[in-house]
Design a protein around this motif. Structure first.
Motif, PDB file in Angstrom:
ATOM      1  N   VAL A 106       0.833  -1.207   0.000  1.00 48.12           N
ATOM      2  CA  VAL A 106       0.000   0.000   0.000  1.00 48.12           C
ATOM      3  C   VAL A 106       0.867   1.256   0.000  1.00 48.12           C
ATOM      4  CG1 VAL A 106      -1.689   1.325   1.321  1.00 48.12           C
ATOM      5  CG2 VAL A 106      -1.920  -1.153   1.144  1.00 48.12           C
ATOM      6  N   LEU A 107       1.937   1.245   0.795  1.00 49.33           N
ATOM      7  CA  LEU A 107       2.796   2.424   0.905  1.00 49.33           C
ATOM      8  C   LEU A 107       3.806   2.526  -0.237  1.00 49.33           C
ATOM      9  CD1 LEU A 107       3.579   2.346   4.743  1.00 49.33           C
ATOM     10  CD2 LEU A 107       1.895   3.764   3.557  1.00 49.33           C
ATOM     11  N   GLY A 108       4.308   1.388  -0.681  1.00 47.99           N
ATOM     12  CA  GLY A 108       5.387   1.404  -1.666  1.00 47.99           C
ATOM     13  C   GLY A 108       4.938   1.632  -3.091  1.00 47.99           C
ATOM     14  N   SER A 109       3.766   1.101  -3.461  1.00 48.19           N
ATOM     15  CA  SER A 109       3.308   1.220  -4.855  1.00 48.19           C
ATOM     16  C   SER A 109       3.154   2.676  -5.302  1.00 48.19           C
ATOM     17  CB  SER A 109       1.989   0.463  -5.035  1.00 48.19           C
ATOM     18  OG  SER A 109       2.171  -0.915  -4.814  1.00 48.19           O
ATOM     19  N   PRO A 110       2.540   3.562  -4.496  1.00 44.97           N
ATOM     20  CA  PRO A 110       2.453   4.968  -4.921  1.00 44.97           C
ATOM     21  C   PRO A 110       3.824   5.616  -5.091  1.00 44.97           C
ATOM     22  CG  PRO A 110       0.909   4.525  -3.136  1.00 44.97           C
ATOM     23  CD  PRO A 110       1.793   3.324  -3.247  1.00 44.97           C
ATOM     24  N   LEU A 111       4.786   5.245  -4.225  1.00 44.67           N
ATOM     25  CA  LEU A 111       6.129   5.815  -4.354  1.00 44.67           C
ATOM     26  C   LEU A 111       6.789   5.366  -5.647  1.00 44.67           C
ATOM     27  CD1 LEU A 111       7.507   5.427  -0.701  1.00 44.67           C
ATOM     28  CD2 LEU A 111       6.605   7.486  -1.802  1.00 44.67           C
ATOM     29  N   ILE A 112       6.607   4.092  -5.978  1.00 44.90           N
ATOM     30  CA  ILE A 112       7.171   3.583  -7.238  1.00 44.90           C
ATOM     31  C   ILE A 112       6.528   4.298  -8.425  1.00 44.90           C
ATOM     32  CG2 ILE A 112       7.373   1.554  -8.723  1.00 44.90           C
ATOM     33  CD1 ILE A 112       7.457  -0.148  -6.150  1.00 44.90           C
ATOM     34  N   GLY A 113       5.197   4.451  -8.382  1.00 42.79           N
ATOM     35  CA  GLY A 113       4.494   5.145  -9.470  1.00 42.79           C
ATOM     36  C   GLY A 113       4.925   6.591  -9.600  1.00 42.79           C
ATOM     37  N   LEU A 114       5.076   7.273  -8.459  1.00 43.85           N
ATOM     38  CA  LEU A 114       5.507   8.672  -8.478  1.00 43.85           C
ATOM     39  C   LEU A 114       6.916   8.795  -9.051  1.00 43.85           C
ATOM     40  CD1 LEU A 114       5.112  11.647  -7.717  1.00 43.85           C
ATOM     41  CD2 LEU A 114       5.879  11.081  -5.398  1.00 43.85           C
ATOM     42  N   GLY A 115       7.816   7.932  -8.604  1.00 42.69           N
ATOM     43  CA  GLY A 115       9.185   7.961  -9.119  1.00 42.69           C
ATOM     44  C   GLY A 115       9.238   7.673 -10.604  1.00 42.69           C
ATOM     45  N   LEU A 116       8.433   6.692 -11.045  1.00 45.21           N
ATOM     46  CA  LEU A 116       8.395   6.354 -12.470  1.00 45.21           C
ATOM     47  C   LEU A 116       7.864   7.528 -13.290  1.00 45.21           C
ATOM     48  CD1 LEU A 116       8.838   4.117 -14.563  1.00 45.21           C
ATOM     49  CD2 LEU A 116       6.467   3.392 -14.174  1.00 45.21           C
ATOM     50  N   GLY A 117       6.830   8.212 -12.772  1.00 44.89           N
ATOM     51  CA  GLY A 117       6.285   9.376 -13.472  1.00 44.89           C
ATOM     52  C   GLY A 117       7.315  10.483 -13.622  1.00 44.89           C
ATOM     53  N   ILE A 118       8.083  10.726 -12.560  1.00 46.69           N
ATOM     54  CA  ILE A 118       9.122  11.760 -12.611  1.00 46.69           C
ATOM     55  C   ILE A 118      10.191  11.407 -13.638  1.00 46.69           C
ATOM     56  CG2 ILE A 118      10.993  12.823 -11.291  1.00 46.69           C
ATOM     57  CD1 ILE A 118       9.188  12.639  -8.816  1.00 46.69           C
ATOM     58  N   LEU A 119      10.597  10.137 -13.665  1.00 42.80           N
ATOM     59  CA  LEU A 119      11.643   9.719 -14.604  1.00 42.80           C
ATOM     60  C   LEU A 119      11.165   9.790 -16.054  1.00 42.80           C
ATOM     61  CD1 LEU A 119      13.189   6.664 -12.699  1.00 42.80           C
ATOM     62  CD2 LEU A 119      14.211   8.919 -13.052  1.00 42.80           C
ATOM     63  N   ILE A 120       9.939   9.324 -16.294  1.00 45.51           N
ATOM     64  CA  ILE A 120       9.402   9.382 -17.664  1.00 45.51           C
ATOM     65  C   ILE A 120       9.317  10.831 -18.133  1.00 45.51           C
ATOM     66  CG2 ILE A 120       7.331   8.996 -19.057  1.00 45.51           C
ATOM     67  CD1 ILE A 120       6.843   6.449 -17.408  1.00 45.51           C
ATOM     68  N   HIS A 169      19.848  20.306 -15.780  1.00 48.57           N
ATOM     69  CA  HIS A 169      18.396  20.454 -15.659  1.00 48.57           C
ATOM     70  C   HIS A 169      17.709  19.162 -15.230  1.00 48.57           C
ATOM     71  CE1 HIS A 169      17.582  24.560 -16.978  1.00 48.57           C
ATOM     72  NE2 HIS A 169      18.649  24.432 -17.741  1.00 48.57           N
ATOM     73  N   ARG A 170      18.170  18.036 -15.714  1.00 51.33           N
ATOM     74  CA  ARG A 170      17.468  16.799 -15.377  1.00 51.33           C
ATOM     75  C   ARG A 170      18.109  16.060 -14.204  1.00 51.33           C
ATOM     76  NH1 ARG A 170      18.718  13.186 -20.823  1.00 51.33           N
ATOM     77  NH2 ARG A 170      20.985  13.099 -20.624  1.00 51.33           N
ATOM     78  N   PHE A 171      19.125  16.659 -13.598  1.00 47.48           N
ATOM     79  CA  PHE A 171      19.873  15.984 -12.535  1.00 47.48           C
ATOM     80  C   PHE A 171      18.972  15.632 -11.359  1.00 47.48           C
ATOM     81  CE2 PHE A 171      22.288  16.304  -8.543  1.00 47.48           C
ATOM     82  CZ  PHE A 171      23.231  15.306  -8.748  1.00 47.48           C
ATOM     83  N   TRP A 172      18.279  16.647 -10.819  1.00 51.13           N
ATOM     84  CA  TRP A 172      17.476  16.407  -9.627  1.00 51.13           C
ATOM     85  C   TRP A 172      16.248  15.555  -9.927  1.00 51.13           C
ATOM     86  CZ3 TRP A 172      19.293  16.606  -5.042  1.00 51.13           C
ATOM     87  CH2 TRP A 172      20.337  17.491  -4.737  1.00 51.13           C
ATOM     88  N   ALA A 173      15.716  15.676 -11.150  1.00 50.42           N
ATOM     89  CA  ALA A 173      14.588  14.817 -11.520  1.00 50.42           C
ATOM     90  C   ALA A 173      15.022  13.354 -11.534  1.00 50.42           C
ATOM     91  CB  ALA A 173      14.048  15.225 -12.889  1.00 50.42           C
ATOM     92  N   MET A 174      16.206  13.103 -12.079  1.00 50.67           N
ATOM     93  CA  MET A 174      16.718  11.729 -12.110  1.00 50.67           C
ATOM     94  C   MET A 174      16.986  11.211 -10.697  1.00 50.67           C
ATOM     95  SD  MET A 174      16.787  10.771 -15.241  1.00 50.67           S
ATOM     96  CE  MET A 174      16.949  11.309 -16.935  1.00 50.67           C
ATOM     97  N   VAL A 175      17.598  12.050  -9.884  1.00 45.61           N
ATOM     98  CA  VAL A 175      17.926  11.640  -8.513  1.00 45.61           C
ATOM     99  C   VAL A 175      16.653  11.367  -7.724  1.00 45.61           C
ATOM    100  CG1 VAL A 175      18.910  12.421  -6.318  1.00 45.61           C
ATOM    101  CG2 VAL A 175      20.151  12.814  -8.455  1.00 45.61           C
ATOM    102  N   LEU A 176      15.711  12.321  -7.771  1.00 43.49           N
ATOM    103  CA  LEU A 176      14.481  12.172  -6.994  1.00 43.49           C
ATOM    104  C   LEU A 176      13.660  10.986  -7.477  1.00 43.49           C
ATOM    105  CD1 LEU A 176      12.580  13.253  -4.823  1.00 43.49           C
ATOM    106  CD2 LEU A 176      11.595  14.791  -6.543  1.00 43.49           C
ATOM    107  N   GLY A 177      13.513  10.850  -8.800  1.00 42.59           N
ATOM    108  CA  GLY A 177      12.742   9.734  -9.341  1.00 42.59           C
ATOM    109  C   GLY A 177      13.344   8.391  -8.967  1.00 42.59           C
ATOM    110  N   SER A 178      14.665   8.295  -9.066  1.00 43.38           N
ATOM    111  CA  SER A 178      15.342   7.034  -8.731  1.00 43.38           C
ATOM    112  C   SER A 178      15.200   6.710  -7.248  1.00 43.38           C
ATOM    113  CB  SER A 178      16.824   7.125  -9.108  1.00 43.38           C
ATOM    114  OG  SER A 178      16.976   7.347 -10.496  1.00 43.38           O
ATOM    115  N   LEU A 179      15.384   7.719  -6.391  1.00 48.16           N
ATOM    116  CA  LEU A 179      15.270   7.491  -4.948  1.00 48.16           C
ATOM    117  C   LEU A 179      13.858   7.050  -4.566  1.00 48.16           C
ATOM    118  CD1 LEU A 179      17.363  10.449  -3.458  1.00 48.16           C
ATOM    119  CD2 LEU A 179      17.964   8.019  -3.510  1.00 48.16           C
ATOM    120  N   LEU A 180      12.850   7.671  -5.175  1.00 47.32           N
ATOM    121  CA  LEU A 180      11.470   7.291  -4.867  1.00 47.32           C
ATOM    122  C   LEU A 180      11.190   5.849  -5.288  1.00 47.32           C
ATOM    123  CD1 LEU A 180       9.561  10.564  -5.845  1.00 47.32           C
ATOM    124  CD2 LEU A 180       9.658   9.534  -3.568  1.00 47.32           C
TER     125      LEU A 180
END
Length: 656
Positions: free
Chosen positions: A496-510, A633-644
């Motif tokens: 329940v907790l992990g799936s939204p984080l994975i989805g959010l991270g995937l959205g940021i990376l895409i 420009h994409r550095f923090w998006a990559m970092v945040l998406g990967s960490l999530l």
């Protein structure tokens, strides 16, 4: 009325008054061969000429050249020849011809005004809401106090705004107030139009101001038509010809004649009251029984929706008033082509002056909502005109304005219509007057119809989805987590907790991969080519390489701004820098390194984007001296998406 009174009015350049007096004298004259009648006819020719009624002047001259009086015939022949030689090309012979707008701009009943009062009123409304409503034991009483104060404040601001703006103008821009005789030396046609229109509309000539700034602009402010101020910059006379300057002044006169100020004040006051009501009911919705609480919350939500809608209506009014002022100028001068040229030349002047200074003009930035032209939109048309005063090249940059769905969206949030749409409307007025259209918008429309609509709207839909990729990913991850739990009959908290984080991270990376695509094969291009791309997007970056001179910062008034401007042989473009250390890194880069780079010849690689103002998100900058600047420009998006995503996966595995 006597002949002498009419001739005296003509001598004192009260041309409209002279026309009325001399026409009355001629109608009442019984002896059409008398010297007084002929003098009146000659005076009428001059008065018609000076009021822009060339058709009447020519018709009267044709009668006078057939006069039995040889001196009158000789005078009429010379005057007609001089009139033919002085008549500007490609404009109507008679000003004041009624022109159909054809639905352009909507209804003037809902469209006029400026937003300066709204700004003051919104600040006051927020302050009153905080002091009198939020936390008040009796919010209704607070509302009853706040609304009248808001109304009184706006009423006082309405009448005092000219004086307050005069003070601001003098303080910030050192406005120099001039009389119409000085203006006549600078632009004779402008002075004629001002006198004629003000006489026809029974208005005082506005207080005329000139600001010593070479960026071309013009704006009007005030409360009532007879207290209006019409201010232009010195750059208007530098970049525009006499007839073009006259159309700009006529445009600003249109705002005065249409009484934009009053309509806008009423509209903005209503928007402010909506916000006050929203704040009141939101406060009331925090207490009481559930039924009353729900009712107040619903009312608060409705008031907030009205506030948002009202704000966009005010923007719509602001855009539409520009269409009507353009229409007024075209009718008044009979010269819509000159206003089209003026708009493009103003854009060119803003670009040209921007290339000569290290920082954008405070005047242009500070009067953006008031001015005749949105400086943020100057880059495209100004760049095209800068490389060649070729209407085909200028017209191509209007393709984005006219056909890209993002153009409509960007305009929705703007105080000005897009330039391409204004020029198109002016072209229809030229056609109605039987003039050759200088900006062949018909050809541009034809070219636009050949564009790949599937690509245009498909890209726009993709951009909209991309814009909400994080939200979509979060919601999608949550739904998938719920489905997996339902199918597995498991009550895993980790899922329940992990799936939204994975989805959010995937959205940021895409989103990051689509916004910042592979740049290894970026093509060498120029600014004009990039701006002429009708498929350009503010979200999907186009990899490109530019070569040019780094001419200054991109932030008005900022001594430590990290954004820069590059100038190549075709135009200017903003370069947006992003440090891997975030805002602190941007500040340090702007403080320590930008100044040393200004004036250098550079190569820039980045992702080009097009909105109302185009820009490039910088990847790498190389100067001829060997200095290399990298942007992330994409550095923090990559970092945040990967960490999530990693955090989500760990949560799913570790938490039971």
């Amino acid at each position: 009325m006597s002949l002498q009174v009419g001739l005296e009015a003509l001598k004192q350049e009260r041309f409209q008054e002279a026309v009325e007096i001399l026409e009355t004298f001629c109608r009442n004259s019984s002896d059409r061969a008398s010297s007084d009648y002929l003098k009146a006819q000659m005076g009428l020719v001059k008065a018609y000429h000076r009021t822009g009624e060339l058709e009447k002047a020519i018709a009267l001259l044709q009668k006078l050249v057939q006069s039995e009086n040889s001196q009158i015939r000789e005078w009429a022949e010379k005057y007609r020849q001089a009139l033919d030689n002085s008549k500007p090309a490609n404009r109507a012979t008679t000003a004041g011809v009624k022109l159909a707008m054809g639905g352009v701009g909507g209804s003037l009943a809902f469209a006029s005004g400026v937003t300066i009062t709204l700004l003051f009123g919104m600040v006051l409304a927020l302050g009153l809401a905080l002091v009198l409503i939020v936390g008040n034991d009796n919010p209704i009483n607070g509302l009853l106090i706040a609304v009248p104060i808001t109304l009184v404040f706006n009423l006082v601001a309405f009448f005092l705004s000219p004086l307050l703006m005069d003070m601001v103008q003098n303080w910030l821009y050192h406005t120099r107030w001039v009389d119409i005789s000085e203006l006549e030396v600078r632009s004779p046609e402008t002075a004629r139009i001002l006198r004629r229109v003000c006489q026809q509309k029974n208005l005082k000539i506005p207080r005329l101001g000139i600001i010593q700034d070479q960026n071309p602009t013009a704006f009007t402010y005030g409360s009532l038509p007879n207290s209006a101020r019409l201010v232009v910059s010195e750059g208007l006379f530098k970049y525009l010809d006499d007839d073009e300057v006259a159309t700009v002044y006529a445009h600003e006169l249109g705002h005065i004649v249409h009484w934009d100020f009053a309509v806008m004040t009423v509209a903005s006051t209503l928007v402010q009251i909506c916000y006050l009501i929203y704040t009141t009911f939101r406060s009331l919705g925090r207490g009481g029984n559930n039924k009353i609480k729900d009712a107040f919350q619903t009312a608060a939500t409705t008031a907030y929706i009205f506030y948002i809608v009202g704000t966009y209506m005010v923007l719509y009014l602001s855009r539409t008033r520009e269409y009507f002022a353009d229409h007024f100028s075209a009718e008044t001068t009979g010269n819509p082509n000159a206003l089209s040229r003026a708009l493009v030349k103003i854009a060119y002047g803003i670009v040209e002056e921007g290339s000569r200074t290290k920082e954008p003009s405070r005047l242009i930035e500070g009067t953006r909502a008031l001015g005749i032209y949105d400086p943020k939109a100057a880059s495209s048309a100004g760049t095209a005109y800068r490389i060649a005063a070729d209407t085909q090249k200028v017209g191509r940059v209007f393709l984005w304005d006219m056909f890209n769905p993002w153009g409509w969206w960007m305009e929705l949030n703007s105080t000005h219509p897009l330039t391409g749409k204004r020029v198109r409307a002016l072209s229809t007025y030229a056609e109605q007057l039987g003039l050759a259209v200088e900006f062949d918008m018909g050809r541009i429309i034809g070219e636009g119809k050949t564009l790949n609509k599937s690509k245009l709207y498909g890209n726009f839909f993709l951009d909209v989805v991309l814009y909400g990729a994080e939200t979509i990913g979060f919601i999608g991850g949550s739904i998938i987590g719920i489905i997996l739990i339902s199918n597995s009959q498991s009550n895993s908290v980790g899922l329940v907790l992990g799936s939204p984080l994975i989805g959010l991270g995937l959205g940021i990376l895409i989103k990051a991969f689509v916004m910042f695509p592979d740049y290894s094969k970026a093509q060498p291009l120029d600014v004009l080519t990039l701006m002429s791309d009708p498929y350009a997007s503010p979200l999907r970056g186009r990899p490109a390489k530019l070569k040019g001179e780094l001419i200054g910062r991109g932030d008005a008034g900022s001594k430590f701004g990290s954004d820069m401007m590059i100038q190549d042989r075709t135009g200017l473009l903003y370069l947006h820098y992003s440090s891997r250390f975030g805002p602190i890194g941007n500040f340090l880069f702007g403080m320590k390194r930008v100044q040393s780079l200004i004036g250098s010849n550079i190569g820039a690689t980045g992702w080009f984007r097009r909105g109302v103002a185009p820009w490039m998100d910088l990847i790498e900058l190389k100067s001829d001296s060997g200095t290399i600047v990298n942007s992330y420009h994409r550095f923090w998006a990559m970092v945040l998406g990967s960490l999530l995503m990693i955090g989500g996966i760990i949560t799913v595995i570790a938490v039971k």
